[in-house]
Design an enzyme around this catalytic site. Structure first.
Site, PDB file in Angstrom:
ATOM      1  N   ASN A  50       1.060  -1.042   0.076  1.00 20.96           N
ATOM      2  CA  ASN A  50      -0.407  -0.158   0.049  1.00 20.96           C
ATOM      3  C   ASN A  50       1.027   1.712   0.036  1.00 20.96           C
ATOM      4  OD1 ASN A  50      -1.734   2.931   0.446  1.00 20.96           O
ATOM      5  ND2 ASN A  50      -2.745   0.826   2.192  1.00 20.96           N
ATOM      6  N   VAL A  51       0.865   1.939  -1.765  1.00 22.29           N
ATOM      7  CA  VAL A  51       1.804   3.875  -1.332  1.00 22.29           C
ATOM      8  C   VAL A  51       1.872   4.162  -0.598  1.00 22.29           C
ATOM      9  CG1 VAL A  51       1.895   2.398  -3.397  1.00 22.29           C
ATOM     10  CG2 VAL A  51       0.775   3.985  -3.104  1.00 22.29           C
ATOM     11  N   TYR A  67      -7.214  16.194  -6.700  1.00 22.35           N
ATOM     12  CA  TYR A  67      -6.107  15.441  -7.405  1.00 22.35           C
ATOM     13  C   TYR A  67      -5.483  15.957  -8.708  1.00 22.35           C
ATOM     14  CZ  TYR A  67      -6.267  11.913 -11.593  1.00 22.35           C
ATOM     15  OH  TYR A  67      -5.549  11.213 -12.032  1.00 22.35           O
ATOM     16  N   ALA A  68      -6.851  17.771  -8.225  1.00 20.84           N
ATOM     17  CA  ALA A  68      -5.221  18.528  -9.603  1.00 20.84           C
ATOM     18  C   ALA A  68      -4.105  19.081  -8.842  1.00 20.84           C
ATOM     19  CB  ALA A  68      -5.992  19.431  -9.893  1.00 20.84           C
ATOM     20  N   SER A  94      -2.820  16.640  -6.429  1.00 27.76           N
ATOM     21  CA  SER A  94      -2.008  15.942  -6.281  1.00 27.76           C
ATOM     22  C   SER A  94      -1.195  15.593  -7.551  1.00 27.76           C
ATOM     23  CB  SER A  94      -2.777  14.775  -5.458  1.00 27.76           C
ATOM     24  OG  SER A  94      -2.915  14.097  -6.858  1.00 27.76           O
TER      25      SER A  94
HETATM   26  P1  NDP Z   1      -7.105   2.358 -12.076  1.00 22.68           P
HETATM   27  O1  NDP Z   1      -8.230   2.986 -10.439  1.00 22.68           O
HETATM   28  O2  NDP Z   1      -7.961   1.908 -13.219  1.00 22.68           O
HETATM   29  O3  NDP Z   1      -5.802   1.709 -11.513  1.00 22.68           O
HETATM   30  C1  NDP Z   1      -5.564   2.239 -10.109  1.00 22.68           C
HETATM   31  C2  NDP Z   1      -4.916   0.968  -9.566  1.00 22.68           C
HETATM   32  O4  NDP Z   1      -3.855   1.306  -8.365  1.00 22.68           O
HETATM   33  C3  NDP Z   1      -5.436  -0.258  -9.124  1.00 22.68           C
HETATM   34  O5  NDP Z   1      -5.005  -1.523  -8.873  1.00 22.68           O
HETATM   35  C4  NDP Z   1      -5.975   0.430  -7.376  1.00 22.68           C
HETATM   36  O6  NDP Z   1      -6.116  -0.940  -6.746  1.00 22.68           O
HETATM   37  C5  NDP Z   1      -3.968   0.812  -7.099  1.00 22.68           C
HETATM   38  N1  NDP Z   1      -3.832   1.753  -5.657  1.00 22.68           N
HETATM   39  C6  NDP Z   1      -5.330   2.189  -5.370  1.00 22.68           C
HETATM   40  N2  NDP Z   1      -4.798   2.510  -4.402  1.00 22.68           N
HETATM   41  C7  NDP Z   1      -3.019   2.647  -4.430  1.00 22.68           C
HETATM   42  C8  NDP Z   1      -2.293   2.604  -2.863  1.00 22.68           C
HETATM   43  N3  NDP Z   1      -2.560   2.844  -2.097  1.00 22.68           N
HETATM   44  N4  NDP Z   1      -1.510   1.444  -3.084  1.00 22.68           N
HETATM   45  C9  NDP Z   1      -1.015   0.861  -3.730  1.00 22.68           C
HETATM   46  N5  NDP Z   1      -2.224   0.171  -5.014  1.00 22.68           N
HETATM   47  C10 NDP Z   1      -3.182   1.814  -5.313  1.00 22.68           C
HETATM   48  O7  NDP Z   1      -6.598   3.473 -12.581  1.00 22.68           O
HETATM   49  P2  NDP Z   1      -5.943   3.562 -14.057  1.00 22.68           P
HETATM   50  O8  NDP Z   1      -5.551   2.424 -14.452  1.00 22.68           O
HETATM   51  O9  NDP Z   1      -7.179   4.728 -14.744  1.00 22.68           O
HETATM   52  O10 NDP Z   1      -5.286   4.816 -13.329  1.00 22.68           O
HETATM   53  C11 NDP Z   1      -3.832   4.547 -13.258  1.00 22.68           C
HETATM   54  C12 NDP Z   1      -3.017   6.145 -12.805  1.00 22.68           C
HETATM   55  O11 NDP Z   1      -2.844   6.889 -14.078  1.00 22.68           O
HETATM   56  C13 NDP Z   1      -3.245   6.843 -12.166  1.00 22.68           C
HETATM   57  O12 NDP Z   1      -2.523   7.570 -10.834  1.00 22.68           O
HETATM   58  C14 NDP Z   1      -4.595   7.779 -12.558  1.00 22.68           C
HETATM   59  O13 NDP Z   1      -4.510   8.854 -11.455  1.00 22.68           O
HETATM   60  C15 NDP Z   1      -3.388   8.345 -13.706  1.00 22.68           C
HETATM   61  N6  NDP Z   1      -4.506   9.032 -14.929  1.00 22.68           N
HETATM   62  C16 NDP Z   1      -5.583   8.247 -15.283  1.00 22.68           C
HETATM   63  C17 NDP Z   1      -6.075   9.240 -16.454  1.00 22.68           C
HETATM   64  C18 NDP Z   1      -7.506   8.124 -16.857  1.00 22.68           C
HETATM   65  O14 NDP Z   1      -8.144   8.221 -17.721  1.00 22.68           O
HETATM   66  N7  NDP Z   1      -7.987   6.929 -16.107  1.00 22.68           N
HETATM   67  C19 NDP Z   1      -5.756   9.898 -16.502  1.00 22.68           C
HETATM   68  C20 NDP Z   1      -4.890  10.883 -16.215  1.00 22.68           C
HETATM   69  C21 NDP Z   1      -3.886  10.344 -14.948  1.00 22.68           C
HETATM   70  P3  NDP Z   1      -7.001  -1.347  -6.347  1.00 22.68           P
HETATM   71  O15 NDP Z   1      -8.533  -1.549  -7.513  1.00 22.68           O
HETATM   72  O16 NDP Z   1      -7.485  -2.152  -5.644  1.00 22.68           O
HETATM   73  O17 NDP Z   1      -7.955   0.509  -6.049  1.00 22.68           O
END
Ligand code: NDP
Length: 249
Positions: free
Chosen positions: A64-65, A156-157, A159
């Site tokens: 967990n990050v 979010y912005a 962060s």
């Molecule tokens: P998803 O929600 O599909 O995937 C995010 C992953 O991060 C999930 O597997 C989630 O796990 C995991 N996660 C959440 N919290 C933690 C934590 N505390 N420790 C470790 N892992 C964690 O998101 P996306 O793939 O869409 O997004 C990936 C990245 O890209 C993010 O940083 C997002 O902000 C960024 N992004 C996405 C955009 C989009 O349009 N989709 C646009 C711009 C940026 P779990 O499923 O168990 O919660």
């Protein structure tokens, strides 16, 4: 064609699904051993099993990050098993949207703690081994929202602007040790995170995307591949927008 990441060890946070998983698969296809890391070990193992079934090298390490001790322990275990981490992609991220007047402190804290503190924790954990090795590539996944801001996404912005600025600062601190640090800022990418949006919201967004479509996880992964490869050895402190042209500067 020779592969671009042969024998590199890459840790991607939040990579059980979504964009992180796509980055992991792209790296694995290019010869890297990818560490799938996410909160739940079963999710990591399921993704690893899929990648291994395709003939790729992958291993699962949950963390967990938001928890620095957890991240430190995870990185220590990876180093113990594989000796090093060459590439870190800070991808784990969440949203808790809401207009600012109604935004609760818990919603602010949750987003800052995963997106920004989580990136700090992982950078901190890999920095010592990378500095010692005089080798490393760190990629922070930001967002176009961190560049332009967005009503309803103040947390979010902030962060995502934070992880972009963190990349620039670490780029300056680590450059003398041959470590590059960059950010990738995706626009609207088709994943579970954006599947929640209504068609009306999606159409409104697309009006501002010159390329006229949502991005795919592979659009983001390909830029992350470039930044992790030798071809990007002279690129550091940069933010590459993968947003179909939404923001041009
Ligand atoms: P998803 O929600 O599909 O995937 C995010 C992953 O991060 C999930 O597997 C989630 O796990 C995991 N996660 C959440 N919290 C933690 C934590 N505390 N420790 C470790 N892992 C964690 O998101 P996306 O793939 O869409 O997004 C990936 C990245 O890209 C993010 O940083 C997002 O902000 C960024 N992004 C996405 C955009 C989009 O349009 N989709 C646009 C711009 C940026 P779990 O499923 O168990 O919660």
């Amino acid at each position: 064609m020779t592969m671009r990441l042969t024998n590199e060890i890459a840790l991607i946070t939040g990579s059980a699904r979504g964009i992180g998983r796509e980055i992991a698969e792209t790296y694995a296809r290019e010869g890297a051993l990818v560490i799938i890391s996410d909160i739940k070990i079963e999710d990591c193992q399921a993704t690893v099993a899929e990648l291994v079934a395709k003939g790729y090298k992958a291993d699962a390490f949950a963390c967990n990050v938001t928890n620095s001790a957890d991240v430190d322990q995870c990185v220590a275990k990876i180093i113990e098993k594989y000796g090093r981490i060459d590439i870190l992609v800070n991808n784990a991220g969440i949203t808790r949207d809401g207009l600012f007047l109604r935004m609760k402190e818990e919603e602010w804290d949750a987003v800052i703690s995963v997106n920004l503190k989580g990136t700090f924790n992982a950078c901190k954990a890999v920095s010592r081994p990378m500095l010692k090795a005089h080798k490393g590539k760190i990629i922070n996944i930001g967002s176009v929202i961190g560049v332009m801001g967005n009503a309803g996404q103040a947390n979010y912005a902030a962060s995502k602007a934070g992880v972009i600025a963190l990349a620039k600062s670490l780029a300056r601190e680590f450059a003398s040790r041959n470590i590059t640090v960059n950010a990738v800022a995706p626009g609207y990418i088709k994943t579970a995170m954006t599947d929640k949006l209504t068609d009306e919201v999606k159409n409104k967004i697309l009006e501002n995307v010159p390329l006229g479509r949502m991005g795919l996880p592979s659009d983001v992964a390909n830029v992350c591949l470039f930044l992790a490869s030798k071809e990007a050895d002279y690129v550091t402190g940069q933010t590459i927008l993968v947003d179909g042209g939404m923001v041009m500067y």
